[in-house]
Scaffold this active site. Structure first.
Site, short mmCIF file in Angstrom:
data_model
loop_
_atom_site.label_atom_id
_atom_site.label_comp_id
_atom_site.label_asym_id
_atom_site.label_seq_id
_atom_site.Cartn_x
_atom_site.Cartn_y
_atom_site.Cartn_z
N ARG A 109 0.84 -1.19 0.00
CA ARG A 109 0.00 0.00 0.00
C ARG A 109 0.88 1.24 0.00
O ARG A 109 1.76 1.37 0.85
CB ARG A 109 -0.84 -0.05 1.28
N THR B 151 -0.84 7.66 -0.72
CA THR B 151 -2.16 7.63 -1.38
C THR B 151 -3.04 6.48 -0.88
O THR B 151 -4.23 6.45 -1.15
CB THR B 151 -1.99 7.43 -2.90
N ASP C 294 1.07 -1.76 12.36
CA ASP C 294 1.40 -2.29 11.04
C ASP C 294 1.63 -3.80 11.15
O ASP C 294 2.62 -4.26 11.74
CB ASP C 294 2.66 -1.59 10.51
N ASP D 158 5.01 -5.23 9.60
CA ASP D 158 6.18 -4.86 10.40
C ASP D 158 6.22 -5.64 11.71
O ASP D 158 7.28 -6.09 12.15
CB ASP D 158 6.19 -3.36 10.68
C1 PRP Z 1 -1.17 -3.92 4.90
C2 PRP Z 1 -2.11 -5.06 5.22
C3 PRP Z 1 -3.05 -5.06 4.05
C4 PRP Z 1 -3.17 -3.60 3.74
C5 PRP Z 1 -4.46 -3.08 4.28
O1 PRP Z 1 -0.24 -4.32 3.97
O2 PRP Z 1 -1.45 -6.28 5.39
O3 PRP Z 1 -2.58 -5.78 2.92
O4 PRP Z 1 -2.07 -2.93 4.36
O5 PRP Z 1 -4.66 -1.77 3.93
P1 PRP Z 1 -5.80 -1.32 2.93
O6 PRP Z 1 -7.06 -2.03 3.33
O7 PRP Z 1 -5.88 0.16 3.15
O8 PRP Z 1 -5.37 -1.65 1.53
P2 PRP Z 1 0.97 -3.38 3.50
O9 PRP Z 1 0.58 -2.62 2.28
O10 PRP Z 1 1.44 -2.59 4.67
O11 PRP Z 1 2.05 -4.42 3.04
P3 PRP Z 1 2.80 -5.58 3.85
O12 PRP Z 1 1.78 -6.65 4.12
O13 PRP Z 1 3.83 -6.00 2.89
O14 PRP Z 1 3.35 -4.99 5.11
N1 URA Z 2 -2.11 -1.91 7.32
C1 URA Z 2 -1.72 -2.34 8.55
O1 URA Z 2 -0.83 -3.18 8.68
N2 URA Z 2 -2.34 -1.80 9.63
C2 URA Z 2 -3.33 -0.91 9.52
O2 URA Z 2 -3.87 -0.47 10.54
C3 URA Z 2 -3.70 -0.47 8.22
C4 URA Z 2 -3.08 -1.00 7.14
#
Ligand code: PRP
Ligand code: URA
Length: 209
Positions: free
Chosen positions: A104, A108, A200, A203
């Site tokens: 994400r 944006t 997160d 993370d």
């Molecule tokens: C996080 C989470 C979802 C997304 C949710 O992933 O695991 O995939 O954000 O957010 P949204 O509903 O607003 O799209 P991230 O993009 O942080 O990637 P990661 O799993 O690689 O940490």
């Molecule tokens: N992605 C995450 O990992 N946590 C949140 O709260 C939103 C998006």
């Protein structure tokens, strides 16, 4: 309109509490997410249909049940979806796994695709798309778009925590998809994080920042 199911099983709720807690370290966080994955898999498979088989016990024949019907598929959204995957595979070790890689954009909140690999016979499978967090809904909507483009017809979405905004997005874009959660939280903050959420997920699972 897709239905929302919040699993209120005490074990799921108990473990989710420690997943949320900021002082929970990476090792324990990962173990708890894995355990909740297993418990949620147990709940989400309640509606699988059964068929009769006869087996022989040491005492005699027994008319028994086995799972019938369509084959299953699991689709973790990378990378945080991987945290729930092994817990689900413990219960269903033969399930085929497809991967959808999305991140994400921090400004944006738009999802960006970087990897897709799905089972060939995806159209014959009941799919469970997994991601711990359903925030704006952008990632889940995009992942479901991808699997539908490849022919998927039967999809459930399973997340640990959702914001109402993300639920509404998925319901609008994919009204045929039911959503299964451990908790439906209050809202998103200005950075697109779920409040109170767990921070997160990627993370915390992988010890990055
Ligand atoms: C996080 C989470 C979802 C997304 C949710 O992933 O695991 O995939 O954000 O957010 P949204 O509903 O607003 O799209 P991230 O993009 O942080 O990637 P990661 O799993 O690689 O940490
Ligand atoms: N992605 C995450 O990992 N946590 C949140 O709260 C939103 C998006």
């Amino acid at each position: 309109m897709g239905k929302i199911h919040v699993f209120d099983h005490p074990l799921i709720q108990h473990k989710l509490t420690y997943i949320r807690e900021v002082s929970t370290g990476t090792k324990q966080f990962r173990e708890l997410v894995d355990e909740v994955g297993t418990l949620m898999a147990f709940e989400i498979t309640r509606d699988l249909s059964l068929e009769d088989v006869t087996v022989n016990t040491p005492v005699g024949p027994s008319l028994s049940k086995v799972i019938a019907g369509k084959k299953l598929g699991l689709v973790p959204i990378l990378r945080a979806g991987l945290g729930m995957m092994d817990g689900i595979l413990k219960l269903m070790p033969n399930v085929k796994v497809g991967h959808v890689g999305l991140y994400r954009d921090p400004e944006t909140f738009e999802p960006h695709e970087y990897y897709i690999k799905l089972p060939k016979d995806i159209e014959e499978r009941d799919l469970i798309v997994i991601d711990p967090m359903l925030a704006t809904g952008g990632s889940a909507v995009a992942a479901i778009d991808f699997v539908k483009q490849q022919g998927a017809q039967s999809i459930k979405l399973m997340c640990l925590i959702a914001a109402p905004e993300g639920v509404a997005e998925v319901q609008k874009a994919h009204p045929d998809v039911d959503i299964y959660l451990a908790a439906l939280d209050e809202k998103l903050d200005e950075k697109g994080y779920i409040v109170p959420g767990l921070g997160d997920a990627g993370d915390r699972l992988f010890g990055t920042k």
